[in-house]
Design a protein around this motif. Structure first.
Motif, PDB file in Angstrom:
ATOM      1  N   HIS A 106       0.828  -1.215   0.000  1.00 37.12           N
ATOM      2  CA  HIS A 106       0.000   0.000   0.000  1.00 37.12           C
ATOM      3  C   HIS A 106       0.860   1.263   0.000  1.00 37.12           C
ATOM      4  O   HIS A 106       0.540   2.245  -0.690  1.00 37.12           O
ATOM      5  CB  HIS A 106      -0.914  -0.001   1.229  1.00 37.12           C
ATOM      6  CG  HIS A 106      -1.683   1.276   1.403  1.00 37.12           C
ATOM      7  ND1 HIS A 106      -2.794   1.585   0.644  1.00 37.12           N
ATOM      8  CD2 HIS A 106      -1.491   2.334   2.249  1.00 37.12           C
ATOM      9  CE1 HIS A 106      -3.258   2.772   1.000  1.00 37.12           C
ATOM     10  NE2 HIS A 106      -2.485   3.246   1.985  1.00 37.12           N
ATOM     11  N   ASN A 107       1.969   1.236   0.748  1.00 42.48           N
ATOM     12  CA  ASN A 107       2.783   2.444   0.922  1.00 42.48           C
ATOM     13  C   ASN A 107       3.722   2.735  -0.252  1.00 42.48           C
ATOM     14  O   ASN A 107       3.988   3.907  -0.541  1.00 42.48           O
ATOM     15  CB  ASN A 107       3.604   2.338   2.206  1.00 42.48           C
ATOM     16  CG  ASN A 107       2.742   2.434   3.457  1.00 42.48           C
ATOM     17  OD1 ASN A 107       1.649   3.001   3.425  1.00 42.48           O
ATOM     18  ND2 ASN A 107       3.214   1.866   4.553  1.00 42.48           N
ATOM     19  N   VAL A 108       4.232   1.684  -0.913  1.00 44.20           N
ATOM     20  CA  VAL A 108       5.283   1.917  -1.917  1.00 44.20           C
ATOM     21  C   VAL A 108       4.877   1.557  -3.349  1.00 44.20           C
ATOM     22  O   VAL A 108       5.669   1.758  -4.263  1.00 44.20           O
ATOM     23  CB  VAL A 108       6.575   1.146  -1.553  1.00 44.20           C
ATOM     24  CG1 VAL A 108       7.063   1.525  -0.171  1.00 44.20           C
ATOM     25  CG2 VAL A 108       6.370  -0.359  -1.649  1.00 44.20           C
ATOM     26  N   THR A 109       3.678   1.030  -3.540  1.00 38.49           N
ATOM     27  CA  THR A 109       3.235   0.690  -4.897  1.00 38.49           C
ATOM     28  C   THR A 109       1.870   1.318  -5.165  1.00 38.49           C
ATOM     29  O   THR A 109       1.231   1.867  -4.260  1.00 38.49           O
ATOM     30  CB  THR A 109       3.140  -0.838  -5.115  1.00 38.49           C
ATOM     31  OG1 THR A 109       1.997  -1.353  -4.414  1.00 38.49           O
ATOM     32  CG2 THR A 109       4.402  -1.542  -4.616  1.00 38.49           C
ATOM     33  N   SER A 110       1.423   1.168  -6.407  1.00 37.53           N
ATOM     34  CA  SER A 110       0.102   1.689  -6.778  1.00 37.53           C
ATOM     35  C   SER A 110      -0.995   0.637  -6.635  1.00 37.53           C
ATOM     36  O   SER A 110      -2.159   0.912  -6.919  1.00 37.53           O
ATOM     37  CB  SER A 110       0.140   2.183  -8.238  1.00 37.53           C
ATOM     38  OG  SER A 110       0.505   1.117  -9.111  1.00 37.53           O
ATOM     39  N   TYR A 111      -0.609  -0.575  -6.205  1.00 41.09           N
ATOM     40  CA  TYR A 111      -1.592  -1.643  -6.068  1.00 41.09           C
ATOM     41  C   TYR A 111      -2.462  -1.434  -4.824  1.00 41.09           C
ATOM     42  O   TYR A 111      -2.017  -0.872  -3.819  1.00 41.09           O
ATOM     43  CB  TYR A 111      -0.898  -3.002  -5.951  1.00 41.09           C
ATOM     44  CG  TYR A 111      -0.249  -3.480  -7.233  1.00 41.09           C
ATOM     45  CD1 TYR A 111      -1.011  -4.059  -8.234  1.00 41.09           C
ATOM     46  CD2 TYR A 111       1.118  -3.341  -7.429  1.00 41.09           C
ATOM     47  CE1 TYR A 111      -0.421  -4.497  -9.415  1.00 41.09           C
ATOM     48  CE2 TYR A 111       1.723  -3.773  -8.598  1.00 41.09           C
ATOM     49  CZ  TYR A 111       0.943  -4.348  -9.589  1.00 41.09           C
ATOM     50  OH  TYR A 111       1.525  -4.786 -10.754  1.00 41.09           O
ATOM     51  N   ASP A 112      -3.694  -1.918  -4.921  1.00 44.18           N
ATOM     52  CA  ASP A 112      -4.612  -1.894  -3.785  1.00 44.18           C
ATOM     53  C   ASP A 112      -4.239  -3.047  -2.840  1.00 44.18           C
ATOM     54  O   ASP A 112      -4.192  -4.210  -3.254  1.00 44.18           O
ATOM     55  CB  ASP A 112      -6.053  -2.054  -4.277  1.00 44.18           C
ATOM     56  CG  ASP A 112      -7.069  -1.980  -3.148  1.00 44.18           C
ATOM     57  OD1 ASP A 112      -6.668  -1.860  -1.977  1.00 44.18           O
ATOM     58  OD2 ASP A 112      -8.284  -2.046  -3.448  1.00 44.18           O
ATOM     59  N   VAL A 118      -2.754  -9.358  -4.760  1.00 44.99           N
ATOM     60  CA  VAL A 118      -1.811  -8.891  -3.733  1.00 44.99           C
ATOM     61  C   VAL A 118      -1.842  -9.845  -2.538  1.00 44.99           C
ATOM     62  O   VAL A 118      -0.792 -10.206  -1.979  1.00 44.99           O
ATOM     63  CB  VAL A 118      -2.153  -7.454  -3.298  1.00 44.99           C
ATOM     64  CG1 VAL A 118      -1.319  -7.048  -2.072  1.00 44.99           C
ATOM     65  CG2 VAL A 118      -1.916  -6.480  -4.442  1.00 44.99           C
ATOM     66  N   HIS A 119      -3.016 -10.282  -2.150  1.00 47.54           N
ATOM     67  CA  HIS A 119      -3.140 -11.232  -1.046  1.00 47.54           C
ATOM     68  C   HIS A 119      -2.496 -12.573  -1.395  1.00 47.54           C
ATOM     69  O   HIS A 119      -1.916 -13.233  -0.516  1.00 47.54           O
ATOM     70  CB  HIS A 119      -4.616 -11.432  -0.683  1.00 47.54           C
ATOM     71  CG  HIS A 119      -5.143 -10.371   0.225  1.00 47.54           C
ATOM     72  ND1 HIS A 119      -6.035 -10.627   1.241  1.00 47.54           N
ATOM     73  CD2 HIS A 119      -4.901  -9.031   0.275  1.00 47.54           C
ATOM     74  CE1 HIS A 119      -6.313  -9.503   1.887  1.00 47.54           C
ATOM     75  NE2 HIS A 119      -5.639  -8.516   1.301  1.00 47.54           N
ATOM     76  N   PHE A 120      -2.582 -12.979  -2.655  1.00 45.66           N
ATOM     77  CA  PHE A 120      -1.950 -14.233  -3.081  1.00 45.66           C
ATOM     78  C   PHE A 120      -0.428 -14.141  -2.929  1.00 45.66           C
ATOM     79  O   PHE A 120       0.201 -15.028  -2.331  1.00 45.66           O
ATOM     80  CB  PHE A 120      -2.311 -14.533  -4.538  1.00 45.66           C
ATOM     81  CG  PHE A 120      -1.578 -15.720  -5.110  1.00 45.66           C
ATOM     82  CD1 PHE A 120      -1.992 -17.016  -4.840  1.00 45.66           C
ATOM     83  CD2 PHE A 120      -0.451 -15.543  -5.916  1.00 45.66           C
ATOM     84  CE1 PHE A 120      -1.309 -18.115  -5.351  1.00 45.66           C
ATOM     85  CE2 PHE A 120       0.242 -16.628  -6.436  1.00 45.66           C
ATOM     86  CZ  PHE A 120      -0.201 -17.918  -6.152  1.00 45.66           C
ATOM     87  N   VAL A 121       0.164 -13.092  -3.450  1.00 45.17           N
ATOM     88  CA  VAL A 121       1.624 -12.939  -3.400  1.00 45.17           C
ATOM     89  C   VAL A 121       2.102 -12.739  -1.958  1.00 45.17           C
ATOM     90  O   VAL A 121       3.034 -13.404  -1.501  1.00 45.17           O
ATOM     91  CB  VAL A 121       2.080 -11.761  -4.290  1.00 45.17           C
ATOM     92  CG1 VAL A 121       3.580 -11.538  -4.135  1.00 45.17           C
ATOM     93  CG2 VAL A 121       1.732 -12.039  -5.751  1.00 45.17           C
ATOM     94  N   CYS A 122       1.462 -11.838  -1.240  1.00 46.83           N
ATOM     95  CA  CYS A 122       1.880 -11.564   0.141  1.00 46.83           C
ATOM     96  C   CYS A 122       1.636 -12.768   1.042  1.00 46.83           C
ATOM     97  O   CYS A 122       2.446 -13.055   1.930  1.00 46.83           O
ATOM     98  CB  CYS A 122       1.133 -10.342   0.677  1.00 46.83           C
ATOM     99  SG  CYS A 122       1.588  -8.783  -0.109  1.00 46.83           S
TER     100      CYS A 122
END
Length: 322
Positions: A106-112, A118-122
């Motif tokens: 959230h802080n360093v990229t434009s992704y939600d 994002v939940h899959f990768v994280c």
């Protein structure tokens, strides 16, 4: 509440670790019997069928009955102490890493940060971090759950000392490669499908009917666990087989044993001797365990996070009044 939410910002990384470890501890008590049965099935070379006279186990109910008759009720909680260390440590590291990673996105990229991809990768990265941290405990848990009577290891300390002296420090990381290969998509799919199912429930259920939030979390978690476990199960079986390396003598009472020289050799031997179905031995108790454990993990995690948020809000309200 799973993952960083810029609108609430209620749970810190340390609080996420506390909630994750607490959810792991409570869940482990309930799923330990299913875990023991699953491991016994995974390690059995013979076909899981009543038509095979050499098979010690051939079904869930038959396995429950036989384990109870031969080893007593306590056998279903064999290896419970290392399993609890595993659950508490894994839950703490996984959820702390997941909350931190989604916040970083959230802080360093434009992704939600609430996006399913994002939940899959994280989720996958967080699980890999937690796996490396607790792999030695997982190996100990597997050996305790797998040993029959008479016991090879008397207690946790005896197991650690014996394994270190006879097999060296690397033995605690047996099966790490297939574990990492399997855990990234497994955990990633868990978090991703949990997010998708939560979003679907928000869309499908009218606002006035949204009262059973805890039940919804339980159902979404259970469904996410079943889907992710089915897709990645063969790697879990291979990991369990490799973790038994150097411990084959303790499996003699359960039937045939095999020695595997590595990941590819394990795959070749299973395919040659047991066929494609060999990679899915123990799937039934594993799916049952995945449904129960994943559902409870997310249920308890969300509940503990809600309690922490409520306590923080109460404290802040009290300070304002004071």
């Amino acid at each position: 509440m799973v993952g960083y939410d810029p609108e609430t910002k209620c749970v810190s990384s340390v609080e996420a670790a506390a909630a994750g470890s607490a959810s792991g501890l409570v869940t482990r008590v309930f799923v330990s019997p299913l875990d023991v049965i699953k491991i016994r099935f995974q390690l059995q070379v013979e076909q899981l069928s009543s038509r095979n006279p050499g098979a010690k186990y051939h079904g869930i109910l038959q396995a429950v009955q036989r384990i109870f008759q031969e080893e007593g009720l306590g056998a279903f909680w064999k290896g419970h102490v290392p399993a609890q260390f595993l659950s508490v440590g894994y839950g703490a590291v996984q959820f702390m890493a997941f909350e931190s990673l989604t916040k970083l996105v959230h802080n360093v990229t434009s992704y939600d940060a609430r996006d399913s991809f994002v939940h899959f990768v994280c989720g996958g990265l967080a699980a890999c971090t937690a796996t490396v941290a607790v792999q030695p405990v997982d190996t100990l848990r597997t050996r305790f759950a797998a040993q029959g009577e008479p016991k090879i290891y008397r207690n946790l300390r005896h197991a650690v000392v014996t394994m270190y002296q006879t097999e060296g420090p690397r033995t605690f990381y047996r099966g790490l490669t297939p574990t990492i290969i399997a855990i990234f998509p497994y955990a990633g799919l868990q978090f991703s499908f949990y997010n998708i199912l939560q979003q679907f429930s928000e869309w499908a259920v009218p606002a006035e009917d949204k009262k059973g939030g805890n039940v919804k979390n339980l159902v979404c978690g259970s469904c996410a666990g079943i889907i992710s476990k089915t897709l990645t199960y063969p790697f879990d079986l291979i990991k369990k087989r490799l973790q038994m390396g150097g411990f084959e003598h303790a499996r003699a009472a359960f039937g045939q044993v095999r020695i595997y020289r590595g990941l590819l050799d394990c795959i070749r031997q299973i395919m040659r001797e047991e066929g494609p179905g060999g990679f899915f031995k123990g799937l039934s108790p594993s799916l049952l365990k995945a449904a129960v454990s994943t559902g409870l993990i997310f249920f308890w995690y969300e509940l503990f996070c809600s309690l922490l948020c409520a306590l923080k809000n109460t404290d802040s309200a009290a300070k304002k009044e004071g």
